[in-house]
Write an enzyme that holds these catalytic residues in place. Sequence first.
Site, PDB file in Angstrom:
ATOM      1  N   ASP A   8       0.868  -1.181   0.000  1.00  0.00           N
ATOM      2  CA  ASP A   8       0.000   0.000   0.000  1.00  0.00           C
ATOM      3  C   ASP A   8       0.910   1.238   0.000  1.00  0.00           C
ATOM      4  O   ASP A   8       2.137   1.124  -0.158  1.00  0.00           O
ATOM      5  CB  ASP A   8      -1.021  -0.039   1.156  1.00  0.00           C
ATOM      6  CG  ASP A   8      -0.419   0.220   2.527  1.00  0.00           C
ATOM      7  OD1 ASP A   8       0.816   0.413   2.626  1.00  0.00           O
ATOM      8  OD2 ASP A   8      -1.174   0.217   3.514  1.00  0.00           O
ATOM      9  N   CYS A  65       2.987  -3.124   4.048  1.00  0.00           N
ATOM     10  CA  CYS A  65       2.150  -1.971   4.421  1.00  0.00           C
ATOM     11  C   CYS A  65       2.914  -1.227   5.516  1.00  0.00           C
ATOM     12  O   CYS A  65       4.131  -1.355   5.601  1.00  0.00           O
ATOM     13  CB  CYS A  65       0.747  -2.409   4.837  1.00  0.00           C
ATOM     14  SG  CYS A  65       0.669  -3.514   6.256  1.00  0.00           S
ATOM     15  N   THR A  67       2.875  -1.674   8.815  1.00  0.00           N
ATOM     16  CA  THR A  67       3.394  -2.603   9.820  1.00  0.00           C
ATOM     17  C   THR A  67       3.542  -4.037   9.316  1.00  0.00           C
ATOM     18  O   THR A  67       4.170  -4.862   9.987  1.00  0.00           O
ATOM     19  CB  THR A  67       2.400  -2.678  11.000  1.00  0.00           C
ATOM     20  OG1 THR A  67       1.124  -3.105  10.464  1.00  0.00           O
ATOM     21  CG2 THR A  67       2.244  -1.345  11.700  1.00  0.00           C
ATOM     22  N   HIS A 133       6.953 -30.246  11.978  1.00  0.00           N
ATOM     23  CA  HIS A 133       6.317 -29.033  11.439  1.00  0.00           C
ATOM     24  C   HIS A 133       5.351 -29.364  10.309  1.00  0.00           C
ATOM     25  O   HIS A 133       4.358 -28.685  10.103  1.00  0.00           O
ATOM     26  CB  HIS A 133       7.382 -28.037  10.990  1.00  0.00           C
ATOM     27  CG  HIS A 133       8.334 -27.696  12.087  1.00  0.00           C
ATOM     28  ND1 HIS A 133       7.925 -27.057  13.238  1.00  0.00           N
ATOM     29  CD2 HIS A 133       9.653 -27.961  12.237  1.00  0.00           C
ATOM     30  CE1 HIS A 133       8.965 -26.916  14.043  1.00  0.00           C
ATOM     31  NE2 HIS A 133      10.017 -27.466  13.455  1.00  0.00           N
TER      32      HIS A 133
HETATM   33  C1  RB5 Z   1      -1.896   2.881   6.460  1.00  0.00           C
HETATM   34  O1  RB5 Z   1      -1.903   4.101   7.101  1.00  0.00           O
HETATM   35  C2  RB5 Z   1      -1.675   1.750   7.453  1.00  0.00           C
HETATM   36  O2  RB5 Z   1      -2.780   1.613   8.285  1.00  0.00           O
HETATM   37  C3  RB5 Z   1      -1.384   0.458   6.717  1.00  0.00           C
HETATM   38  O3  RB5 Z   1      -0.282   0.633   5.903  1.00  0.00           O
HETATM   39  C4  RB5 Z   1      -1.016  -0.767   7.544  1.00  0.00           C
HETATM   40  O4  RB5 Z   1      -0.043  -0.486   8.487  1.00  0.00           O
HETATM   41  C5  RB5 Z   1      -2.098  -1.587   8.057  1.00  0.00           C
HETATM   42  O5  RB5 Z   1      -1.860  -2.629   8.672  1.00  0.00           O
END
Ligand code: RB5
Length: 150
Positions: A8, A65, A67, A133
């Site tokens: 993203d 993204c 995190t 596993h």
């Molecule tokens: C975008 O602001 C943020 O919420 C997204 O990149 C992500 O961290 C969601 O898990």
Amino acid sequence: MRVVIGCDHAGVKLKEHLKKYLKNWGVEVEDMGTFEETPVDYPDIAFPLAKKVAGGDFDRGILICGTGIGMSIVANKVKGIRAAVCWDEYTAQVARTHNDSNILCLGGRVLSFKEAERILKIWIEGNFEGGRHERRVRKILEIERSRGDG
Ligand code: RB5
């Protein structure tokens, strides 16, 4: 190895960096976007990408993204996907050797380029250990089957 990568807006810079890094190793990479830092919704990237990995179009996927968490939540809705958020070398190694993860989720806002490179290298090169596993991963597949997820 054929790899598909997506992100993203919070992961664009890291995606561009890691794409170059992968290509230098000779890994074939397809980029499903996004390509700009204009806000997009991570489910719109993660879901189609995860379906391509589950369908066998690619061996592995990488989703970035802010995190890594949102991407992993979405990707794990797809049957056959084991998406793992990794934040250091140990989690990257175990996500492959124990969990046989097929999608790596990274946080563009929490990792430096160097940290992400190291995580990616270990994850790409890591092989599933099987053994005990294998039994555990089989149980995950059983859960998916019992839910009739398609
Ligand atoms: C975008 O602001 C943020 O919420 C997204 O990149 C992500 O961290 C969601 O898990």
